[in-house]
Enzyme design. Structure first.
Site, mmCIF file in Angstrom:
data_model
loop_
_atom_site.group_PDB
_atom_site.id
_atom_site.type_symbol
_atom_site.label_atom_id
_atom_site.label_comp_id
_atom_site.label_asym_id
_atom_site.label_seq_id
_atom_site.Cartn_x
_atom_site.Cartn_y
_atom_site.Cartn_z
ATOM 1 N N ASP A 78 -0.193 -14.057 -25.045
ATOM 2 C CA ASP A 78 -1.238 -14.936 -24.564
ATOM 3 C C ASP A 78 -2.420 -14.777 -25.526
ATOM 4 O O ASP A 78 -2.395 -13.967 -26.449
ATOM 5 C CB ASP A 78 -1.604 -14.584 -23.105
ATOM 6 C CG ASP A 78 -2.252 -15.752 -22.390
ATOM 7 O OD1 ASP A 78 -2.207 -15.800 -21.155
ATOM 8 O OD2 ASP A 78 -2.817 -16.632 -23.090
HETATM 9 C C1 GLC Z 1 -4.934 -18.886 -21.796
HETATM 10 C C2 GLC Z 1 -4.007 -18.745 -20.607
HETATM 11 C C3 GLC Z 1 -2.612 -19.262 -20.845
HETATM 12 C C4 GLC Z 1 -2.671 -20.440 -21.785
HETATM 13 C C5 GLC Z 1 -3.134 -19.913 -23.139
HETATM 14 C C6 GLC Z 1 -3.248 -21.034 -24.169
HETATM 15 O O1 GLC Z 1 -5.674 -17.722 -21.950
HETATM 16 O O2 GLC Z 1 -3.882 -17.446 -20.054
HETATM 17 O O3 GLC Z 1 -2.068 -19.608 -19.561
HETATM 18 O O4 GLC Z 1 -1.386 -21.032 -21.896
HETATM 19 O O5 GLC Z 1 -4.376 -19.236 -23.052
HETATM 20 O O6 GLC Z 1 -4.240 -21.931 -23.800
#
Ligand code: GLC
Length: 739
Positions: free
Chosen positions: A285
């Site tokens: 993430d």
């Molecule tokens: C965010 C979220 C995740 C998302 C990613 C990209 O922090 O936790 O769910 O897909 O970043 O935007």
């Protein structure tokens, strides 16, 4: 003779299929290796890098110069960029200006729609309509693919019993069985049958793993649970998504079993690859790799990168850790070449499967983009899912459905907001394109029959609008109060210490109650709320969540009975925050609430034990009667099956849908077992007066769990079986599982 021939033929066909599949796999691997062997170490590491464009930013950092990184082969993947034109521009840099010409992945959070926005996922889950949910993902995938996106960061498969956690809005509620069915439906919707199709996109199972159980409901907080709870309750939806063919997984921010997911070999290799057989690639993430320094398991970002590559992370989202440190770690012998090659192979395989090597501009077609976005069929699908996601929680004196021509006063800031209808993670959703709830009510019931006053804001202490709202309400036959949370009060980083309706909305409801007119509350929210007060003030309560682009029309059609609400809660609604966590599959304890002892039992002295609205609850404009359960057998053998049948009757005056639910309880186990577990459901439609049988098939494998010795399997013994329209009001019978 004929039987033998048919058997031989079947075996031959199966073998041929398996061989052809392995031939396809071998051919794909050959293509991947033919690219891999030409790449430098820098270019290989570049494929393990994912940067956000500045088109939309979904996290705390943004890297400058990502277009140069693409050109130099130092970035093989981009997210938060869309439209056919913009992605074509970036793809051109990768394909025509970099040395290896490897096409980019384009990822985006297409969570509940891309341009045409569907209800938030928690809302979709309350439809219990797997076909509708798959259709929603299909539409989202096709609109995203038409806009140059080939990878969505969905489905979110995090089970949660924590209404304080704002990301429950992105999930499918508290139940492993329903959550698993929904996760698989979403993957099928996004990926279709062919990842190389121009209207399908790569799914991403997130957030692996256990992210939905943060202590105190505080986002990103520690997750601490037993391995058995993880394997039996939290793992199943991730597994179901992977079994449905998802080819990417995103690690979660949280620690689990003491190790942050982005550095956990147990999660990313032992469980994900060895136990679940996952063949795709793993992405972190947003900077979750770097955050292992804050977690305190890495002294610096280089060590964090080492933890991740050894755990099984293939791609670094936004962290720049692999870009900065991995090459030297390979050169210093800290990371084997094989680890890099395996990671890059998994990423390239998916790019081949997406058809990007065949045609890097496959998803960059502006004519298709114009045709797909907001197409009438997509808007119709969004309207359908929105209506099916709404849950009727209360309806006294048949206040609903409203009658056309009735004079209604609509109160509440949310009633004129189109932005809030879209909820969180609205992707490319355009709230200027939409109609509000008031717009749609007036279009249906006539301008003069629909009066409006904001009353008060969704949040804040300003009561100056109360008087005008009350004056407006006095002129009406019925009052419709649109209240709840604003869209930005759920989603990422939005945990709340209260689950009450914010601001002074309930105070205004109290003052409207004094007018002694029927009051319909239309509830917009992204989490279960404490509605203890509101249920005493409202005559009817319709839960609409954040219903998306067509939300205003959907709410209107349900309020006026054009559609009979059929939704059922997929998360328990507590009476108060003190009860949290509260969920239907609790354990019985040694002193359950029902024992005769007046004092010494598991209960609160200042609140009832039961929830305000239980899991699976939802009313209709009609009523249904359940017959007693008929079992095909009272003994289920370990190779057999048991059928449980009820006869359902629509005992009301209008056609309605009912989600018939089947639960079991293992009465004695080597470890304590939940008082109920959902094992089946069927959403049926019955005309007024119509009746039909509904049958559930139970097989022993459905009763397996992690036993005392942590082996997975069943244990013989007595079971209860329940069937009903929610997890509380059920018919009951019993059977024995025999070895
Ligand atoms: C965010 C979220 C995740 C998302 C990613 C990209 O922090 O936790 O769910 O897909 O970043 O935007």
């Amino acid at each position: 003779m004929k039987k033998i021939f048919l058997t031989l033929l079947t075996v031959t066909i199966l073998m041929a299929c398996t061989q052809s599949q392995s031939k396809e796999e071998a051919a794909l691997d050959h293509k991947v290796d033919s690219v891999l062997r030409l790449m430098t170490l820098d270019e290989k590491i570049g494929q393990m890098v994912l940067y956000s464009s500045d088109w939309d930013v979904t996290g705390p950092t943004l890297k400058k110069g990502y277009i140069d990184d693409i050109r130099n082969g130092n970035c093989g993947n981009i997210f938060n960029a869309y439209t056919a034109a913009y992605t074509r521009k970036l793809q051109k840099v990768a394909v025509e200006e970099s040395r290896m010409h490897i096409p980019l992945l384009f990822g985006y959070d297409v969570i509940h729609g891309h341009k045409t926005i569907f209800p938030i996922c928690l809302g979709e889950s309350t439809s219990w309509d797997l076909k509708a949910i798959e259709k929603s993902a299909r539409v989202a995938g096709s609109e995203a693919a038409a806009s140059g996106i080939n990878w969505t960061f969905a489905p979110m498969c995090d089970i949660s019993v924590e209404p304080r956690w704002g990301r429950v809005s992105e999930g499918a509620g508290e139940d492993p069985y329903l959550g698993s069915k929904i996760a698989a439906a979403r993957v099928r919707g996004f990926q279709g049958n062919d990842l190389g199709d121009t209207l399908t996109i790569l799914a991403c199972v997130k957030h692996f793993a256990g992210y939905g159980a943060p202590l105190a409901g505080r986002d990103y907080n520690t997750v601490d649970m037993s391995e058995r709870v993880f394997l039996d309750t939290y793992l199943p939806p991730y597994k179901a998504a992977i079994d449905a063919g998802a080819m990417s997984v995103m690690t979660s921010f949280n620690e689990l079993f003491g190790v942050p997911a982005s550095g956990s070999h147990y999660l990313l290799t032992d469980i994900l690859r060895t136990k679940l057989g996952f063949k795709g690639f793993v992405v972190t993430d947003y900077t979750s790799m770097n955050e292992m320094v804050n977690h305190g398991v890495a002294a610096n970002e280089a060590d964090a990168g080492l933890l991740s590559i050894k755990a099984g992370v293939d791609m670094d989202m936004q962290g720049e850790v692999y870009f900065k440190y991995l090459k030297k770690q390979v050169q210093d012998g800290l990371v084997a070449d094989k680890m890099i090659n395996d990671a890059v192979r998994r990423i390239l395989r998916v790019k081949f499967m997406l058809g990007l090597f065949r045609d890097p501009y496959l998803y960059c077609n502006e004519a298709r983009e114009k045709r797909e976005l907001y197409s009438p069929a997509h808007l119709e699908a969004a309207l359908d899912v929105a209506k099916k996601s709404m849950v009727l929680l209360k309806n006294e004196n048949h206040t609903l459905p409203l009658r056309k021509g009735e004079k209604i006063a609509v109160i509440g800031e949310l009633a004129t907001s189109t932005r809030d209808l879209l909820g969180s993670w609205k992707a490319a959703g355009d709230w200027n394109f939409m109609k509000s709830i008031v717009d749609e009510l007036r279009a249906f019931n006539g301008e003069s029959n629909v009066m409006y006053s904001p009353g008060c804001k969704t949040n804040g202490e300003d009561r100056s609008g109360f008087a005008a709202a009350i004056t407006t309400a006095r002129k009406a036959d019925k009052i419709v109060v649109v209240m709840g949370e604003s869209a930005d009060m759920s989603g990422e980083a939005t945990s709340r210490t209260s689950i009450n309706i914010p601001g002074v909305q309930t105070e205004l409801l109290q003052q409207l109650k004094a007018l002694n007119k029927p009051i319909v509350v239309v509830l917009m929210n992204g989490r279960p709320l404490d509605l203890s007060k509101e249920t005493t003030l409202a005559t009817s309560i319709l839960e609409v969540w954040f219903p998306g682009t067509m939300g205003g029309k959907a709410i209107t059609q349900v309020l006026f009975g054009e559609y009979n609400p059929s939704g059922k809660l997929t998360m328990t609604f507590p009476r108060n925050l003190g009860q949290v966590p509260i969920y239907y599959y609790e354990k019985n304890t040694g002193r359950p609430i029902y024992i005769p002892d007046p004092k010494y039992k598991s209960r609160y002295i200042d609140s009832p034990n039961d929830p305000l609205f239980p899991f699976g609850f939802g009313l209709s404009y009609t009523t249904f009667a359940y017959s007693d359960i008929r079992l095909s057998t009272k003994e289920l053998s370990d190779k057999g099956e048991l059928k449980a049948t009820v006869n359902m009757t629509n005992t009301g005056g209008v056609t309605g849908e009912e989600v018939v639910q089947c639960y079991v309880r293992d009465l004695v186990g080597s470890v304590t077992r939940p008082v109920k577990e959902l094992k089946g459901f069927e959403k049926i439609t019955l005309k007024a007066g119509e009746n039909r049988n509904v049958t559930f098939t139970i097989t022993p494998d459905m009763l397996a769990f992690h036993r005392l010795d942590m082996t997975y399997g069943t244990e013989p013994g007595d079971y209860k079986l329940f069937i009903g329209g929610n997890s509380r009001d059920v018919k009951e019978t019993g059977f024995k599982l025999v070895k």
